[in-house]
Design a protein around this motif. Sequence first.
Motif, PDB file in Angstrom:
ATOM      1  N   ALA A 103      40.404  15.231 -27.378  1.00 25.58           N
ATOM      2  CA  ALA A 103      41.863  15.325 -27.536  1.00 25.58           C
ATOM      3  C   ALA A 103      42.550  16.022 -26.358  1.00 25.58           C
ATOM      4  O   ALA A 103      43.695  15.697 -26.039  1.00 25.58           O
ATOM      5  N   TYR A 104      41.864  16.975 -25.714  1.00 21.43           N
ATOM      6  CA  TYR A 104      42.499  17.730 -24.633  1.00 21.43           C
ATOM      7  C   TYR A 104      41.796  17.556 -23.283  1.00 21.43           C
ATOM      8  O   TYR A 104      42.424  17.166 -22.299  1.00 21.43           O
ATOM      9  N   PHE A 105      40.501  17.857 -23.225  1.00 27.10           N
ATOM     10  CA  PHE A 105      39.827  17.914 -21.933  1.00 27.10           C
ATOM     11  C   PHE A 105      39.797  16.564 -21.218  1.00 27.10           C
ATOM     12  O   PHE A 105      40.110  16.481 -20.034  1.00 27.10           O
ATOM     13  N   VAL A 106      39.415  15.518 -21.911  1.00 26.57           N
ATOM     14  CA  VAL A 106      39.333  14.198 -21.291  1.00 26.57           C
ATOM     15  C   VAL A 106      40.711  13.686 -20.862  1.00 26.57           C
ATOM     16  O   VAL A 106      40.887  13.281 -19.706  1.00 26.57           O
ATOM     17  N   PRO A 107      41.728  13.709 -21.732  1.00 25.62           N
ATOM     18  CA  PRO A 107      43.041  13.232 -21.294  1.00 25.62           C
ATOM     19  C   PRO A 107      43.627  14.062 -20.138  1.00 25.62           C
ATOM     20  O   PRO A 107      44.271  13.515 -19.245  1.00 25.62           O
ATOM     21  N   THR A 108      43.374  15.359 -20.152  1.00 20.20           N
ATOM     22  CA  THR A 108      43.896  16.204 -19.081  1.00 20.20           C
ATOM     23  C   THR A 108      43.211  15.868 -17.758  1.00 20.20           C
ATOM     24  O   THR A 108      43.868  15.845 -16.710  1.00 20.20           O
ATOM     25  N   LEU A 109      41.906  15.590 -17.796  1.00 19.04           N
ATOM     26  CA  LEU A 109      41.228  15.145 -16.578  1.00 19.04           C
ATOM     27  C   LEU A 109      41.857  13.859 -16.062  1.00 19.04           C
ATOM     28  O   LEU A 109      42.026  13.681 -14.852  1.00 19.04           O
ATOM     29  N   GLY A 110      42.197  12.964 -16.972  1.00 14.04           N
ATOM     30  CA  GLY A 110      42.863  11.726 -16.581  1.00 14.04           C
ATOM     31  C   GLY A 110      44.194  11.989 -15.895  1.00 14.04           C
ATOM     32  O   GLY A 110      44.542  11.326 -14.922  1.00 14.04           O
ATOM     33  N   LYS A 111      44.931  12.974 -16.393  1.00 17.70           N
ATOM     34  CA  LYS A 111      46.210  13.336 -15.771  1.00 17.70           C
ATOM     35  C   LYS A 111      45.988  13.957 -14.394  1.00 17.70           C
ATOM     36  O   LYS A 111      46.675  13.634 -13.436  1.00 17.70           O
ATOM     37  N   ILE A 112      45.025  14.867 -14.320  1.00 16.44           N
ATOM     38  CA  ILE A 112      44.798  15.602 -13.074  1.00 16.44           C
ATOM     39  C   ILE A 112      44.220  14.699 -11.990  1.00 16.44           C
ATOM     40  O   ILE A 112      44.650  14.735 -10.839  1.00 16.44           O
ATOM     41  N   PHE A 113      43.232  13.884 -12.346  1.00 10.90           N
ATOM     42  CA  PHE A 113      42.548  13.055 -11.355  1.00 10.90           C
ATOM     43  C   PHE A 113      43.023  11.605 -11.365  1.00 10.90           C
ATOM     44  O   PHE A 113      42.461  10.771 -10.661  1.00 10.90           O
ATOM     45  N   GLY A 114      44.040  11.334 -12.168  1.00  6.40           N
ATOM     46  CA  GLY A 114      44.550   9.966 -12.267  1.00  6.40           C
ATOM     47  C   GLY A 114      45.333   9.571 -11.032  1.00  6.40           C
ATOM     48  O   GLY A 114      45.013   9.974  -9.911  1.00  6.40           O
ATOM     49  N   GLU A 115      46.364   8.820 -11.236  1.00  7.87           N
ATOM     50  CA  GLU A 115      47.158   8.326 -10.116  1.00  7.87           C
ATOM     51  C   GLU A 115      47.720   9.480  -9.300  1.00  7.87           C
ATOM     52  O   GLU A 115      48.400  10.366  -9.828  1.00  7.87           O
ATOM     53  N   GLN A 116      47.429   9.435  -8.021  1.00 10.64           N
ATOM     54  CA  GLN A 116      47.919  10.480  -7.119  1.00 10.64           C
ATOM     55  C   GLN A 116      49.439  10.359  -6.991  1.00 10.64           C
ATOM     56  O   GLN A 116      50.005   9.284  -7.019  1.00 10.64           O
ATOM     57  N   GLY A 117      50.070  11.481  -6.859  1.00 12.93           N
ATOM     58  CA  GLY A 117      51.518  11.500  -6.698  1.00 12.93           C
ATOM     59  C   GLY A 117      52.266  11.543  -8.013  1.00 12.93           C
ATOM     60  O   GLY A 117      53.488  11.626  -8.018  1.00 12.93           O
ATOM     61  N   LEU A 118      51.562  11.467  -9.137  1.00 12.15           N
ATOM     62  CA  LEU A 118      52.207  11.482 -10.439  1.00 12.15           C
ATOM     63  C   LEU A 118      52.738  12.880 -10.758  1.00 12.15           C
ATOM     64  O   LEU A 118      53.764  13.017 -11.410  1.00 12.15           O
ATOM     65  N   TYR A 119      52.026  13.911 -10.290  1.00 15.19           N
ATOM     66  CA  TYR A 119      52.423  15.294 -10.538  1.00 15.19           C
ATOM     67  C   TYR A 119      52.572  16.017  -9.211  1.00 15.19           C
ATOM     68  O   TYR A 119      51.860  15.726  -8.254  1.00 15.19           O
ATOM     69  N   ASP A 120      53.465  16.997  -9.182  1.00 18.28           N
ATOM     70  CA  ASP A 120      53.602  17.795  -7.968  1.00 18.28           C
ATOM     71  C   ASP A 120      52.460  18.809  -7.885  1.00 18.28           C
ATOM     72  O   ASP A 120      51.729  19.029  -8.845  1.00 18.28           O
ATOM     73  N   ALA A 121      52.311  19.418  -6.719  1.00 18.12           N
ATOM     74  CA  ALA A 121      51.198  20.348  -6.477  1.00 18.12           C
ATOM     75  C   ALA A 121      51.214  21.511  -7.458  1.00 18.12           C
ATOM     76  O   ALA A 121      50.161  21.923  -7.966  1.00 18.12           O
ATOM     77  N   GLU A 122      52.386  22.017  -7.772  1.00 19.42           N
ATOM     78  CA  GLU A 122      52.483  23.151  -8.688  1.00 19.42           C
ATOM     79  C   GLU A 122      51.968  22.783 -10.086  1.00 19.42           C
ATOM     80  O   GLU A 122      51.253  23.553 -10.722  1.00 19.42           O
ATOM     81  N   SER A 123      52.314  21.589 -10.551  1.00 19.06           N
ATOM     82  CA  SER A 123      51.837  21.129 -11.855  1.00 19.06           C
ATOM     83  C   SER A 123      50.326  20.928 -11.847  1.00 19.06           C
ATOM     84  O   SER A 123      49.639  21.288 -12.815  1.00 19.06           O
ATOM     85  N   LEU A 124      49.789  20.346 -10.768  1.00 18.89           N
ATOM     86  CA  LEU A 124      48.351  20.144 -10.661  1.00 18.89           C
ATOM     87  C   LEU A 124      47.601  21.468 -10.657  1.00 18.89           C
ATOM     88  O   LEU A 124      46.563  21.600 -11.292  1.00 18.89           O
ATOM     89  N   ILE A 125      48.147  22.445  -9.949  1.00 17.60           N
ATOM     90  CA  ILE A 125      47.517  23.770  -9.893  1.00 17.60           C
ATOM     91  C   ILE A 125      47.514  24.395 -11.281  1.00 17.60           C
ATOM     92  O   ILE A 125      46.499  24.897 -11.753  1.00 17.60           O
TER      93      ILE A 125
END
Length: 160
Positions: A103-125
């Motif tokens: 529910a959390y770890f796998v989807p969050t990995l998808g967000k973090i390592f998914g499409e580049q440029g989707l999140y700003d650096a601060e959000s990724l950090i």
Amino acid sequence: MIPNNKINLFIVYLTLSAIWLGAAFHDTFYSNYAWFTDPVTHIEFTTTHIVPGALNPWPFSTMALLIFTIISFFQFRKYNGLGKRELNISILGTFIILIITLAYFVPTLGKIFGEQGLYDAESLISMSRLWVILNLIRFFILVYLFISGLRGFAKLSKAS
């Protein structure tokens, strides 16, 4: 007397727990410090340096552990002998950890390592550091759950 098939299925559960725990140890201590200290560089490196033909074993080991956790739950739900408390802690705790993982770890990995440029650096950090901290907590809980399973198995063995 506990039937051998129940004991054998629990041994498979414990083996898969050991595999998951060992993999978590190596994966966590291999990359999490680098990921925590410089998330953006780690994410960029990890997403651009993929080994051709490499196979990620996590989905297979996670699903196998989930299946045998559920099987173990049904095998021992009515058991009232020695080790019941430890078996319940291990099995139910592992089930909860697996649900949290899915529910959390796998989807969050998808967000973090998914499409580049989707999140700003601060959000990724921010997402990365929280993920790493929660992953360490999850790791130590897994250690406790595995030890609880071993203790339950030792008592279960005495009972049979």
